[in-house]
Scaffold this active site. Structure first.
Site, PDB file in Angstrom:
ATOM      1  CD  GLU A  77      -2.490  -1.160   2.784  1.00 38.04           C
ATOM      2  OE1 GLU A  77      -3.603  -1.690   2.854  1.00 38.04           O
ATOM      3  OE2 GLU A  77      -1.933  -0.619   3.761  1.00 38.04           O
ATOM      4  CB  CYS A  78       0.538   4.358   0.310  1.00 41.27           C
ATOM      5  SG  CYS A  78       0.616   6.148   0.022  1.00 41.27           S
ATOM      6  N   GLY A  79       3.280   3.836   0.322  1.00 37.24           N
ATOM      7  CA  GLY A  79       4.735   3.797   0.380  1.00 37.24           C
ATOM      8  C   GLY A  79       5.295   2.419   0.094  1.00 37.24           C
ATOM      9  CG  MET A  81       5.458   5.077  -3.729  1.00 33.21           C
ATOM     10  SD  MET A  81       5.391   6.468  -2.550  1.00 33.21           S
ATOM     11  CE  MET A  81       7.035   7.176  -2.743  1.00 33.21           C
ATOM     12  N   GLY A 132      -0.864  -1.096  -4.745  1.00 34.85           N
ATOM     13  CA  GLY A 132      -1.339   0.188  -5.239  1.00 34.85           C
ATOM     14  C   GLY A 132      -1.281   1.236  -4.146  1.00 34.85           C
TER      15      GLY A 132
END
Length: 453
Positions: free
Chosen positions: A329-331, A334, A427
């Site tokens: 998720e998110c970070g 990434m 994502g």
């Protein structure tokens, strides 16, 4: 139907930045110092404030979010997380009536307080005010006949000002004035995603603030108000769900620490043995792990350290390629990219699982609630099924995925997102497992299958 008595207070304000978090943390510490075991909660989807709650009272805060949870589910969640506690303190979100849209109070602090039948203490930023504080208090408290506001605390005023205003407030509004907060030293500062993390701040500040409000706030009055709340009635929805034990590796360090407590609790109740590890300092995933979760955080602030740990990056890429189930998720999403760009535009190599780059934007890219709905069948969501989520990020991806549609609550906007590839679900959205328990069950089923191969 179950019933449980737990004294409780909701700490609310007229706005974001009104002093809720600083005041709530100081109050939690002051109550703990009085010997009151305190259960902390946070209205809304914020995962940083709940970490500050842990620093304040020694217990991880639990999110109470009326977009994520159905009413009975939320009441059961509240009751379950007040075990062995003498009082619950619920920190509000934004302004008291602010929720998931501009058009209503849905999913607001007010709606949550009303559902829990919890007395509300309104923190009023009153610096520079005198008699005008009266219509401010009356406007908020009388906007709804069942506002539940039982006391006010004036923030940012002197002792002399408070002593003059207290009898006027009580006469004009009928609401008790429970004290004042002089200018406290904030135990936290802000950055692009919100507050800094607890370990980045001076731990002595919360104790100092607790000592101040012990003398300026009537704690006995607040305890009396909290004790006036009726028992919480709720359905016992959290049945025994435990399956075969399976080890799940969860990234947790300075770069990855944004997690909803309930997500971890759900996995544990389903049989997960949670093993925390650090993508910054560990060299490989924990031994015996059959699945991995990368939560959000600040990987862009630690991109150099993450990039230099090539052993971990290689192990993660190999394990996911071998079929290890993964949620990112998110970070964490990434981190799975080929590169991350830091705040200065410098690019760092990452795990390379996602063939794309995580890049900085000059504005907030996504913000708010969404239903993440699968476009086609996958390991964790079947076509048309959804899981609720929240987004808040300034970084973007050159490929955010297209396996799901994020449907915004106003029904006027949607966009594609999420990489659902094999047993990987990655994502930007932060998922809430309680909104679709089958998502979590299927994840653990895939982990067990991987671990037994």
């Amino acid at each position: 139907m179950e019933s449980k008595y737990i004294p409780r207070l909701v700490i609310a304000s007229a706005m974001s930045g009104g002093g809720k978090t600083t005041a709530a943390c100081a109050l939690m510490r002051a109550l703990r110092n009085k010997g009151e075991e305190t259960a902390p909660f946070k209205c809304g989807p914020d995962y940083i404030d709940t970490m500050h709650h842990f620093e304040a009272c020694g217990r991880q805060g639990t999110n109470l979010d009326m977009f994520f949870s159905e009413p009975e589910q939320l009441k059961e969640l509240f009751a379950r997380n007040t075990e062995s506690c003498g009082i619950a303190v619920v920190e509000g979100v934004m302004g008291y009536y602010d929720g998931r849209s501009m058009e209503s109070a849905a999913a607001s602090t007010y709606e949550t307080a009303k559902l829990l039948e919890a007395p509300v203490v309104l923190i009023v930023p009153a610096r520079g005010m005198a008699y005008t504080v009266i219509p401010v208090i009356k406007g908020i408290s009388e906007f709804r006949h069942d506002s539940g506001i039982s006391a006010v605390i004036l923030n940012g005023v002197t002792e002399m000002t408070y002593k003059m205003l207290k009898p006027v407030i009580e006469k004009e509004t009928g609401i008790r004035a429970a004290g004042y907060i002089p200018k406290l030293q904030s135990s936290m500062t802000s950055r692009h995603l919100g507050l800094t993390l607890p370990w980045e701040n001076d731990p002595a500040v919360v104790e100092k603030n607790a000592g101040i409000i012990k003398d300026t706030v009537d704690l006995e009055l607040l305890l009396d108000i909290a004790s006036s709340a009726p028992p919480v009635s709720y359905e016992q929805r959290c049945k025994a769900m435990r399956g075969e034990s399976v080890r799940i590796a969860v990234a947790y360090d300075r770069a990855f620490c944004f997690y909803y407590k309930e997500n971890i609790d759900i996995l544990k109740r389903m049989g997960a043995e949670i093993i925390y590890f650090s993508p910054i300092s560990d060299k490989q995933l924990p031994e015996g792990a059959a699945g991995v979760i990368f939560g959000g955080g600040y990987p862009e602030l630690h991109a150099g350290e993450l990039s230099r740990n090539t052993e971990m990056l290689r192990d993660i890429k190999n394990k996911i390629a071998s079929g290890m189930p993964c949620i990112a998720e998110c970070g964490g999403f990434m981190y799975l990219h080929e590169h991350i760009e830091d705040a200065d535009g410098k690019r760092y190599s990452m795990a390379g699982v996602i063939e794309a780059d995580a890049v900085k934007r000059d504005r907030l890219v996504r913000f708010g609630y969404a239903d993440i709905r699968a476009v086609s069948d996958s390991a964790y969501l079947k076509a048309g099924e959804a899981v609720k989520a929240h987004e808040f990020h300034y970084w973007d991806s050159t490929d955010s995925g297209d396996s799901c549609t994020a449907e915004k609550q106003n029904g006027k906007r949607s966009y594609r997102c999420i990489h659902m590839r094999g047993t990987m679900f990655a994502g930007f959205p932060h998922l809430y497992f309680g909104s679709n328990m089958r998502f979590a069950e299927r994840f653990l089923e895939e982990c067990r299958r991987y671990g037994n191969d």
